[in-house]
Design an enzyme around this catalytic site. Structure first.
Site, PDB file in Angstrom:
ATOM      1  N   CYS A   1       3.677   4.152  53.394  1.00 24.59           N
ATOM      2  CA  CYS A   1       3.135   5.348  54.042  1.00 24.59           C
ATOM      3  C   CYS A   1       1.952   5.006  54.937  1.00 24.59           C
ATOM      4  O   CYS A   1       1.070   4.241  54.544  1.00 24.59           O
ATOM      5  CB  CYS A   1       2.715   6.368  52.995  1.00 24.59           C
ATOM      6  SG  CYS A   1       4.108   7.147  52.149  1.00 24.59           S
TER       7      CYS A   1
ATOM      8  N   ALA B   1       8.131   6.666  53.485  1.00 21.89           N
ATOM      9  CA  ALA B   1       8.706   7.871  52.898  1.00 21.89           C
ATOM     10  C   ALA B   1       8.712   8.981  53.946  1.00 21.89           C
ATOM     11  O   ALA B   1       7.670   9.347  54.487  1.00 21.89           O
ATOM     12  CB  ALA B   1       7.903   8.293  51.675  1.00 21.89           C
TER      13      ALA B   1
ATOM     14  N   TYR C   1       7.859  10.946  42.362  1.00 19.93           N
ATOM     15  CA  TYR C   1       8.194  12.013  43.295  1.00 19.93           C
ATOM     16  C   TYR C   1       9.407  12.791  42.772  1.00 19.93           C
ATOM     17  O   TYR C   1       9.888  12.547  41.672  1.00 19.93           O
ATOM     18  CB  TYR C   1       8.381  11.435  44.694  1.00 19.93           C
ATOM     19  CG  TYR C   1       7.112  10.778  45.195  1.00 19.93           C
ATOM     20  CD1 TYR C   1       5.911  11.485  45.226  1.00 19.93           C
ATOM     21  CD2 TYR C   1       7.088   9.440  45.595  1.00 19.93           C
ATOM     22  CE1 TYR C   1       4.729  10.888  45.645  1.00 19.93           C
ATOM     23  CE2 TYR C   1       5.912   8.832  46.018  1.00 19.93           C
ATOM     24  CZ  TYR C   1       4.735   9.559  46.046  1.00 19.93           C
ATOM     25  OH  TYR C   1       3.562   8.961  46.445  1.00 19.93           O
TER      26      TYR C   1
ATOM     27  N   LEU D   1       4.119  -7.207  44.113  1.00 17.85           N
ATOM     28  CA  LEU D   1       3.262  -8.389  44.127  1.00 17.85           C
ATOM     29  C   LEU D   1       4.044  -9.679  44.360  1.00 17.85           C
ATOM     30  O   LEU D   1       3.810 -10.696  43.696  1.00 17.85           O
ATOM     31  CB  LEU D   1       2.433  -8.476  42.846  1.00 17.85           C
ATOM     32  CG  LEU D   1       1.112  -7.698  42.861  1.00 17.85           C
ATOM     33  CD1 LEU D   1       0.343  -7.914  41.572  1.00 17.85           C
ATOM     34  CD2 LEU D   1       0.252  -8.103  44.047  1.00 17.85           C
TER      35      LEU D   1
ATOM     36  N   ARG E   1       2.460  -4.592  50.880  1.00 20.77           N
ATOM     37  CA  ARG E   1       1.107  -4.981  51.279  1.00 20.77           C
ATOM     38  C   ARG E   1       1.063  -6.397  51.856  1.00 20.77           C
ATOM     39  O   ARG E   1       0.271  -6.682  52.764  1.00 20.77           O
ATOM     40  CB  ARG E   1       0.158  -4.861  50.084  1.00 20.77           C
ATOM     41  CG  ARG E   1      -0.106  -3.415  49.667  1.00 20.77           C
ATOM     42  CD  ARG E   1      -0.889  -3.361  48.357  1.00 20.77           C
ATOM     43  NE  ARG E   1      -1.262  -1.998  47.980  1.00 20.77           N
ATOM     44  CZ  ARG E   1      -0.480  -1.156  47.343  1.00 20.77           C
ATOM     45  NH1 ARG E   1       0.753  -1.518  47.007  1.00 20.77           N
ATOM     46  NH2 ARG E   1      -0.898   0.060  47.034  1.00 20.77           N
TER      47      ARG E   1
END
Length: 369
Positions: free
Chosen positions: A25, A57, A183, A302, A325
């Site tokens: 996002c 999303a 969600y 990760l 990330r």
């Protein structure tokens, strides 16, 4: 030969390698429409050499957005804006593009992360009333969501269908349905958030019913030659919550309905979760599910190093890995991984002259170039 850089098929869609850019996002949309930030952000990642790019999303209704700044695909303006981004990427990158269709359920109507991320009350100017399987808030201080009735379920199911058709019209190659991270669809699956007493609550079969209906509806609405798959949380990390054994059963039901892959994450449903966040912490879930299904399994969480990703594929723990990330931090992660693993990667011709001298065969450059 690197296993990470072997091709992979999601139904009829062929990926050049097994590196997938996970949905992340950006909280930078305007009334659900992609902005100039998305043009830069997604365009940049489309030059990374990964096998597949999945958008963040993307809400199927306005109230399905996590925040007022979330991307959506519920209006003509949304469709046109995302279409412009997709068209620009197509001009310069062969990378397939998928969209993650989502509804945030009881976790909707929140401030963006850099403003604290807390829920915006429905009576505030930018907030709205949230919906959920049951009137159980995510946090005690959150507004109590409205339990969806039959008409509400029908509206949301149809909203997923309409968004899938919009995605097809703008040339999207695949759809990932968001069934993870607390969600709406995950809220139906978990007994912690689903307290219904109708056919959509109670037993595992009933709790899976609405997510499976949404999958079936999207699969029927999207062209048969384009894949549809799902992202799941394999565990709530809370005693008595959704767990990996339930996920295995859910995965088998999805596979029987034509699911092209399963993207295995975890958590996000409860503030009580106790998640041991460390490298590969979600890989055992992917391994467990892969042992039970034939469709490709995507591991995430990760995964930051090339050798780490290579081992996940080579050991048979998953068929692909997803980066979030790590690729925000290093948008050329696939280039660096290919160099380390002795593989090749696609790069735009404008960047060919950047190929390091000690990796003279890193880029897939045509012989005539």
């Amino acid at each position: 030969m690197s296993q990470l850089f072997q091709p992979l098929r999601l139904d009829s869609l062929e990926l050049a390698n097994r590196i997938i850019i996970a949905p992340m996002c950006q909280y930078s949309a305007e009334d659900g429409s992609a902005s100039g930030w998305h043009m830069m952000h997604l365009g940049h990642l489309a030059l990374s050499g990964a096998g597949l790019l999945v958008t963040e999303a993307t809400a199927v209704t306005p109230e399905g957005r996590i925040s007022p700044r979330d991307l959506g695909l519920y209006s003509d303006d949304n469709e046109a804006a995302l279409g412009r981004v997709v068209a620009a990427i197509r001009d310069y990158s062969p990378m397939p593009i998928a969209v993650q269709l989502a509804h945030a359920g009881r976790k909707a109507s929140t401030r963006v992360p850099w403003e604290g991320g807390k829920q915006i009350a429905p009576n505030e100017p930018t907030g709205w009333k949230t919906v959920a399987p049951s009137p159980v808030p995510y946090l005690n201080e959150y507004d109590v969501p409205t339990a969806l009735d039959g008409a509400g379920l029908d509206r949301i199911r149809e909203a997923f269908v309409k968004a899938a058709k919009r995605a097809d019209r703008i040339g999207i190659d695949g759809i990932e349905i968001h069934g993870a991270h607390g969600y709406l669809l995950h809220e139906f699956l978990s007994p912690l958030s689903n307290k219904r007493e109708d056919k959509y609550g109670g037993s595992l079969e009933n709790r899976m019913r609405f997510p499976l209906e949404v999958f079936e509806a999207v699969r029927a609405a999207f062209p048969a030659n384009k894949p549809v798959w799902i992202r799941v949380s394999a565990s709530d990390w809370v005693d008595g919550g959704w767990d990996v054994e339930s996920t295995v059963i859910f995965a088998k039901e999805l596979e029987a309905r034509g699911c092209a892959a399963i993207h295995v994450s975890s958590g996000g449903l409860s503030a009580l979760q106790k998640m041991p966040v460390e490298p590969n912490y979600q890989v055992p879930f992917a391994r467990r599910i892969k042992a039970e299904v034939k469709m490709p399994v995507i591991a995430v969480g990760l995964i930051t190093e090339a050798k780490q990703a290579e081992d996940i594929i080579a050991n048979g723990d998953a068929d692909a890995i997803a980066l979030a990330r790590a690729i925000l931090y290093d948008p050329r992660w696939p280039w660096h991984a290919a160099a380390e693993l002795g593989a090749q990667v696609v790069a735009p011709e404008q960047y060919w002259r950047s190929q390091p001298r000690d990796h003279a065969d890193l880029f897939k450059i045509p012989q005539t170039a």
